[in-house]
Scaffold this motif. Structure first.
Motif, PDB file in Angstrom:
ATOM      1  N   ALA A   1      -6.585  16.602   0.493  1.00  0.00           N
ATOM      2  CA  ALA A   1      -6.543  15.172   0.167  1.00  0.00           C
ATOM      3  C   ALA A   1      -7.585  14.425   0.976  1.00  0.00           C
ATOM      4  CB  ALA A   1      -5.156  14.598   0.446  1.00  0.00           C
ATOM      5  N   LEU A   2      -8.163  13.401   0.356  1.00  0.00           N
ATOM      6  CA  LEU A   2      -9.208  12.594   0.973  1.00  0.00           C
ATOM      7  C   LEU A   2      -8.836  11.124   0.884  1.00  0.00           C
ATOM      8  CD1 LEU A   2     -12.142  12.264   2.105  1.00  0.00           C
ATOM      9  CD2 LEU A   2     -12.919  12.236  -0.291  1.00  0.00           C
ATOM     10  N   ASP A   3      -8.882  10.426   2.015  1.00  0.00           N
ATOM     11  CA  ASP A   3      -8.608   8.992   2.067  1.00  0.00           C
ATOM     12  C   ASP A   3      -9.884   8.283   2.488  1.00  0.00           C
ATOM     13  OD1 ASP A   3      -7.514   6.450   2.369  1.00  0.00           O
ATOM     14  OD2 ASP A   3      -6.747   6.863   4.387  1.00  0.00           O
ATOM     15  N   LEU A   4     -10.431   7.475   1.591  1.00  0.00           N
ATOM     16  CA  LEU A   4     -11.706   6.807   1.839  1.00  0.00           C
ATOM     17  C   LEU A   4     -11.480   5.367   2.277  1.00  0.00           C
ATOM     18  CD1 LEU A   4     -13.581   8.233  -1.261  1.00  0.00           C
ATOM     19  CD2 LEU A   4     -13.948   8.863   1.132  1.00  0.00           C
ATOM     20  N   GLY A   5     -12.146   4.953   3.375  1.00  0.00           N
ATOM     21  CA  GLY A   5     -11.902   3.656   3.977  1.00  0.00           C
ATOM     22  C   GLY A   5     -10.567   3.675   4.698  1.00  0.00           C
ATOM     23  N   THR A   6     -10.369   4.679   5.531  1.00  0.00           N
ATOM     24  CA  THR A   6      -9.040   4.979   6.071  1.00  0.00           C
ATOM     25  C   THR A   6      -8.512   3.943   7.054  1.00  0.00           C
ATOM     26  OG1 THR A   6      -7.707   6.816   6.944  1.00  0.00           O
ATOM     27  CG2 THR A   6      -9.817   6.373   8.045  1.00  0.00           C
TER      28      THR A   6
ATOM     29  N   THR B   1       0.822  -1.205   0.000  1.00  0.00           N
ATOM     30  CA  THR B   1       0.000   0.000   0.000  1.00  0.00           C
ATOM     31  C   THR B   1       0.859   1.258   0.000  1.00  0.00           C
ATOM     32  OG1 THR B   1      -1.786  -1.193   1.118  1.00  0.00           O
ATOM     33  CG2 THR B   1      -1.876   1.197   1.225  1.00  0.00           C
ATOM     34  N   GLU B   2       2.133   1.141   0.369  1.00  0.00           N
ATOM     35  CA  GLU B   2       3.021   2.293   0.288  1.00  0.00           C
ATOM     36  C   GLU B   2       3.155   2.780  -1.162  1.00  0.00           C
ATOM     37  OE1 GLU B   2       6.708   1.623   2.285  1.00  0.00           O
ATOM     38  OE2 GLU B   2       5.766   1.335   4.243  1.00  0.00           O
ATOM     39  N   THR B   3       2.917   1.881  -2.113  1.00  0.00           N
ATOM     40  CA  THR B   3       2.916   2.281  -3.521  1.00  0.00           C
ATOM     41  C   THR B   3       1.884   3.369  -3.773  1.00  0.00           C
ATOM     42  OG1 THR B   3       3.597   0.052  -4.179  1.00  0.00           O
ATOM     43  CG2 THR B   3       2.656   1.451  -5.898  1.00  0.00           C
ATOM     44  N   LEU B   4       0.722   3.236  -3.164  1.00  0.00           N
ATOM     45  CA  LEU B   4      -0.342   4.227  -3.328  1.00  0.00           C
ATOM     46  C   LEU B   4       0.114   5.588  -2.801  1.00  0.00           C
ATOM     47  CD1 LEU B   4      -3.326   4.866  -4.024  1.00  0.00           C
ATOM     48  CD2 LEU B   4      -3.917   4.090  -1.727  1.00  0.00           C
ATOM     49  N   VAL B   5       0.740   5.593  -1.631  1.00  0.00           N
ATOM     50  CA  VAL B   5       1.233   6.841  -1.045  1.00  0.00           C
ATOM     51  C   VAL B   5       2.306   7.471  -1.930  1.00  0.00           C
ATOM     52  CG1 VAL B   5       2.383   7.866   0.953  1.00  0.00           C
ATOM     53  CG2 VAL B   5       0.700   6.044   1.296  1.00  0.00           C
ATOM     54  N   GLU B   6       3.239   6.663  -2.379  1.00  0.00           N
ATOM     55  CA  GLU B   6       4.331   7.173  -3.212  1.00  0.00           C
ATOM     56  C   GLU B   6       3.801   7.811  -4.496  1.00  0.00           C
ATOM     57  OE1 GLU B   6       6.514   3.628  -3.719  1.00  0.00           O
ATOM     58  OE2 GLU B   6       7.575   3.767  -1.800  1.00  0.00           O
ATOM     59  N   GLN B   7       2.847   7.154  -5.138  1.00  0.00           N
ATOM     60  CA  GLN B   7       2.309   7.677  -6.388  1.00  0.00           C
ATOM     61  C   GLN B   7       1.509   8.959  -6.157  1.00  0.00           C
ATOM     62  OE1 GLN B   7       3.065   6.657  -9.431  1.00  0.00           O
ATOM     63  NE2 GLN B   7       4.424   5.141  -8.508  1.00  0.00           N
ATOM     64  N   ALA B   8       0.810   9.044  -5.037  1.00  0.00           N
ATOM     65  CA  ALA B   8       0.067  10.266  -4.718  1.00  0.00           C
ATOM     66  C   ALA B   8       1.023  11.434  -4.507  1.00  0.00           C
ATOM     67  CB  ALA B   8      -0.782  10.039  -3.472  1.00  0.00           C
ATOM     68  N   LEU B   9       2.103  11.200  -3.782  1.00  0.00           N
ATOM     69  CA  LEU B   9       3.067  12.266  -3.518  1.00  0.00           C
ATOM     70  C   LEU B   9       3.734  12.748  -4.801  1.00  0.00           C
ATOM     71  CD1 LEU B   9       4.733  10.815  -0.292  1.00  0.00           C
ATOM     72  CD2 LEU B   9       3.089  12.702  -0.431  1.00  0.00           C
TER      73      LEU B   9
ATOM     74  N   LEU C   1      -7.444  10.826  -8.792  1.00  0.00           N
ATOM     75  CA  LEU C   1      -8.017   9.693  -8.069  1.00  0.00           C
ATOM     76  C   LEU C   1      -7.053   8.521  -8.176  1.00  0.00           C
ATOM     77  CD1 LEU C   1     -10.359   8.160  -6.639  1.00  0.00           C
ATOM     78  CD2 LEU C   1     -11.233   7.614  -8.932  1.00  0.00           C
ATOM     79  N   LEU C   2      -6.647   7.955  -7.038  1.00  0.00           N
ATOM     80  CA  LEU C   2      -5.745   6.806  -7.012  1.00  0.00           C
ATOM     81  C   LEU C   2      -6.397   5.691  -6.203  1.00  0.00           C
ATOM     82  CD1 LEU C   2      -3.756   9.480  -7.120  1.00  0.00           C
ATOM     83  CD2 LEU C   2      -1.993   7.748  -6.826  1.00  0.00           C
TER      84      LEU C   2
ATOM     85  N   ILE D   1      -7.886  12.304  -4.219  1.00  0.00           N
ATOM     86  CA  ILE D   1      -8.704  11.298  -3.521  1.00  0.00           C
ATOM     87  C   ILE D   1      -8.010   9.955  -3.675  1.00  0.00           C
ATOM     88  CG2 ILE D   1     -10.921  10.110  -3.413  1.00  0.00           C
ATOM     89  CD1 ILE D   1     -12.261  12.612  -4.488  1.00  0.00           C
ATOM     90  N   VAL D   2      -7.796   9.280  -2.563  1.00  0.00           N
ATOM     91  CA  VAL D   2      -7.143   7.973  -2.579  1.00  0.00           C
ATOM     92  C   VAL D   2      -7.997   6.983  -1.796  1.00  0.00           C
ATOM     93  CG1 VAL D   2      -4.824   8.949  -2.764  1.00  0.00           C
ATOM     94  CG2 VAL D   2      -5.779   8.490  -0.493  1.00  0.00           C
TER      95      VAL D   2
END
Length: 294
Positions: A118-123, A100-108, A240-241, A186-187
């Motif tokens: 920024a919005l994190d859904l299902g946090t 899941t760190e991939t998601l964070v890296e791509q967002a940054l 959106l990621l 939004i992630v």
């Protein structure tokens, strides 16, 4: 008994345990021993010839027995490291995973350092939201989860870490937001496993909440909902990621394209599997340029 001897025996037990869940028996044993002794794994290597006895030995044996039954190491320790943050975990949420760190890296990579919402859904435990807020102090980050226990845990993690540019709300995806809310990012790592998937009966997943894992329509229902609804909450040129299963990349890309997103692509996780798909919601200017080009 010497610490190194106890560790060797524990690792051997975990390696042959009937449940077969300890894929990293030596690491698991070291983590549990370091936790009981209040030391680092490096300390264990240096002082393995020291004795362990009494209450500490019994505590360690109890943790090893629970791990033999498949209980996640993160629950036994009470925390999991994610993106350099130590996060408390509980049965209310998924255990944060390295992929899941991939998601964070791509967002940054796709957002400027200043001024983003920024919005994190299902946090869940707040892992993604807290990682983003920690890396980007100028951002304002919101995390939403339908489970009250998860929201409470995420708030405790934020307090423990001293991260103040994040807040958490209870709700089902976008339901907690006012209609006028807009975000540049939004992630989400939503439920995306089909209810018949055999992996639900394996490893740590057996102990985690099904509501955070399973989605209808072959695991795609929540992904489709997020893709369709995020359009109404993204600022122009917002991203959106979405994290998804390694076989769902094609379907997610198709859904993003059909919904009108630009820049659609998929990124691979640490194991080289398709894991995060993304798209950018076009601004009015880019839409007009498209129409002129056509």
């Amino acid at each position: 008994m010497r610490i190194d001897q106890v560790l060797s025996e524990a690792a051997a037990c975990l390696a042959r345990c009937a449940s077969g869940e300890a894929a990293t028996p030596h690491l698991d044993a070291q983590l549990l021993m370091a936790h009981v002794l209040g030391r680092s794994r490096t300390w264990l290597y240096t002082w393995g010839d020291r004795e362990i006895e009494g209450v500490e030995l019994e505590q360690f044996k109890d943790l090893v027995e629970r791990r033999e039954q498949g209980e996640p190491v993160a629950w036994l320790l009470g925390y999991r490291e994610f993106f350099g943050l130590r996060l408390a975990v509980s049965p209310h949420t998924l255990i944060p995973r390295p992929d899941t760190e991939t998601l964070v890296e791509q967002a940054l990579l796709r957002m400027p350092a200043n001024g983003a919402r920024a919005l994190d859904l299902g946090t869940g435990s707040g892992a993604i939201a807290l990682a983003l807020a920690s890396e980007r102090p100028a951002w304002q980050v919101t995390g939403i989860d339908i489970v009250a226990g998860a929201v409470a845990l995420a708030r405790r993690n934020a307090d423990a870490l001293g991260i103040t540019n994040v807040h958490f709300e209870e709700g089902h995806f976008f339901s907690a937001l006012p209609p006028a809310a807009r975000f540049e990012l939004i992630v989400s790592n939503p439920p995306y496993i089909d209810e018949g998937d055999e992996h639900l009966r394996q490893g740590d997943v057996r102990f985690e909440p099904r509501s955070a894992l399973v989605a209808g329509q072959n695991g795609m229902a929540d992904l489709w909902h997020l893709i369709d609804t995020a359009r109404h909450f993204l600022a122009p040129d917002g991203w959106l990621l979405l994290e998804h299963g390694h076989q769902q990349g094609g379907a997610v890309r198709t859904a993003l394209l059909e919904a009108g997103y630009d820049g659609v692509s998929t990124c691979q996780d640490l194991g080289g599997r398709e894991r995060v798909s993304l798209g950018q919601w076009p601004s009015p200017l880019s839409n007009s340029l498209k129409q002129e080009g056509s």
